[in-house]
Design a protein around this motif. Structure first.
Motif, PDB file in Angstrom:
ATOM      1  N   GLN A 187       0.819  -1.203   0.000  1.00  0.00           N
ATOM      2  CA  GLN A 187       0.000   0.000   0.000  1.00  0.00           C
ATOM      3  C   GLN A 187       0.855   1.257   0.000  1.00  0.00           C
TER       4      GLN A 187
ATOM      5  N   ILE B  85      -1.881  -8.820 -15.404  1.00  0.00           N
ATOM      6  CA  ILE B  85      -3.107  -8.083 -15.089  1.00  0.00           C
ATOM      7  C   ILE B  85      -3.395  -7.166 -16.263  1.00  0.00           C
TER       8      ILE B  85
ATOM      9  N   GLY C 146      -6.210  -1.569 -17.284  1.00  0.00           N
ATOM     10  CA  GLY C 146      -7.564  -1.119 -16.988  1.00  0.00           C
ATOM     11  C   GLY C 146      -8.307  -1.993 -16.006  1.00  0.00           C
ATOM     12  N   SER C 147      -7.743  -3.165 -15.680  1.00  0.00           N
ATOM     13  CA  SER C 147      -8.388  -4.060 -14.719  1.00  0.00           C
ATOM     14  C   SER C 147      -8.222  -3.537 -13.299  1.00  0.00           C
ATOM     15  N   GLU C 148      -9.157  -3.908 -12.455  1.00  0.00           N
ATOM     16  CA  GLU C 148      -9.080  -3.513 -11.051  1.00  0.00           C
ATOM     17  C   GLU C 148      -8.022  -4.357 -10.348  1.00  0.00           C
ATOM     18  N   ILE C 149      -7.146  -3.698  -9.599  1.00  0.00           N
ATOM     19  CA  ILE C 149      -6.055  -4.370  -8.899  1.00  0.00           C
ATOM     20  C   ILE C 149      -6.366  -4.457  -7.421  1.00  0.00           C
ATOM     21  N   CYS C 150      -6.178  -5.641  -6.839  1.00  0.00           N
ATOM     22  CA  CYS C 150      -6.440  -5.827  -5.427  1.00  0.00           C
ATOM     23  C   CYS C 150      -5.520  -4.927  -4.607  1.00  0.00           C
ATOM     24  N   PRO C 151      -6.080  -4.058  -3.746  1.00  0.00           N
ATOM     25  CA  PRO C 151      -5.239  -3.129  -2.968  1.00  0.00           C
ATOM     26  C   PRO C 151      -4.470  -3.806  -1.846  1.00  0.00           C
TER      27      PRO C 151
ATOM     28  N   GLY D 101      -2.815  -8.595  -6.664  1.00  0.00           N
ATOM     29  CA  GLY D 101      -3.365  -9.524  -7.644  1.00  0.00           C
ATOM     30  C   GLY D 101      -2.551 -10.796  -7.786  1.00  0.00           C
TER      31      GLY D 101
END
Length: 341
Positions: A79, A207, A210-215, A219
């Motif tokens: 993070q 990944i 444009g894909s959502e990345i796990c925060p 991923g």
């Protein structure tokens, strides 16, 4: 030294308990969930002084490319990196007594039996992030004809390298790629010490853009299996006119990665683990079942995620990113040995 002793201990167990050479389980060469390997990565700024990982770019020949190497061991570190902040220093945690240096692994690192993260997507996997920018501009005062590369290299295994004992015929690399072609540089014990064996990781982005990345975890990771027979011999950034096969009697001294595709722009490559693999005939289905990229024996198409063909040119005919004169695409200076840093 501790890494070498750990490897020797693991190999001794296999010699005693895995007598069938064709059914050997994988053995770790570098795994950043292990404290020793993580410390080696944290020593990146020390270069070769303390035996850690090393990073290089074309600034050594007057170029403008820049690379960065960060160890990320927890979700909190990840993070911080995503916010543009520096992660907590592992060496500082050990020096201040907040982390026990004798604890062998990070508790957050949990994989299934095959080493796959698809079944444990909520678990954080420690890794190193190598990123930066490739700039192919040439410094007029440098005297080179081409430029634009970044590279990293692992610490060396002492005493002639990690002896695989004829039990393994390939590498499994657990990584997250941005889709750019990265060369894998294998330095082995040989009578010609300047030779480097190379092949390429050239897979779609792990990944999709444009894909959502796990925060929390960043991923999933891809697993890429490369057989030793896919490696070609290079020296000083050039392909050798006479090639030699790399068999499973290899003694690995170090492993490195280079980006030299001649394309300006940012890059990012996450590396979690490197293992030696025993890939025998008929075992491909087990690899494909774990969504693994596999370079099949020469002359066959590789198969990848969702069992789609992974088209890869024959390295023996003309390796990708090498010009017709055998020079690496990133540099043609006679004194520029890209893989060796």
């Amino acid at each position: 030294m501790r890494r070498y002793l750990k490897f020797q201990q693991a190999m001794s167990k296999k010699r005693w308990f895995e007598v069938d050479r064709e059914r050997n389980g994988p053995i770790a060469l570098f795994d950043f969930s292990d404290k020793d390997d993580a410390i080696d990565a944290a020593l990146i700024d020390e270069g070769s002084k303390k035996g850690g990982w090393r990073i290089s770019d074309d600034s050594t020949i007057g170029g403008y490319s820049k690379g960065k190497f960060q160890l990320i061991t927890t979700s909190q570190d990840y993070q911080c990196v995503m916010k543009g902040e520096e992660p907590t220093s592992l060496l500082e945690l050990i020096e201040t007594g907040k982390l026990d240096p004798e604890e062998r692994t990070f508790q957050a690192h949990e994989l299934d039996e095959e080493g796959d993260t698809s079944s444990t997507p909520d678990k954080f996997v420690p890794f190193v992030r190598w990123n930066g920018t490739i700039d192919t501009r040439i410094n007029e005062s440098s005297g080179v004809q081409r430029s634009g590369f970044c590279a990293i290299r692992s610490p060396e295994f002492p005493f002639g390298g990690a002896d695989l004992g004829g039990r393994y015929n390939g590498l499994e690399i657990m990584c997250r790629s941005d889709g750019r072609p990265y060369s894998v540089n294998l330095k082995v014990d040989t009578f010609i010490p300047e030779d480097i064996f190379q092949t390429f990781i050239n897979i779609p982005p792990t990944i999709e853009p444009g894909s959502e990345i796990c925060p929390e975890t960043g991923g999933k990771f891809d697993r890429v299996v490369l057989l030793f027979q896919h490696f070609i011999v290079t020296s000083g950034g050039r392909m050798r006119a006479t090639q030699r096969d790399l068999d499973n009697r290899v003694r690995i001294e170090s492993i490195g990665f280079t980006l030299m595709d001649g394309v300006d722009g940012d890059f990012q490559f996450d590396l979690a683990r490197i293992r030696a693999e025993s890939c025998q005939a008929g075992s491909w289905k087990s690899f494909l079942a774990t969504e693994c990229f596999v370079l099949l024996p020469l002359g066959k198409d590789a198969r990848s995620r969702n069992n789609k063909a992974w088209k890869t040119p024959s390295l023996r005919k003309k390796p990708p990113f090498f010009s017709d004169d055998g020079k690496a695409g990133g540099c043609s200076a006679s004194n520029c040995s890209l893989p060796q840093l």
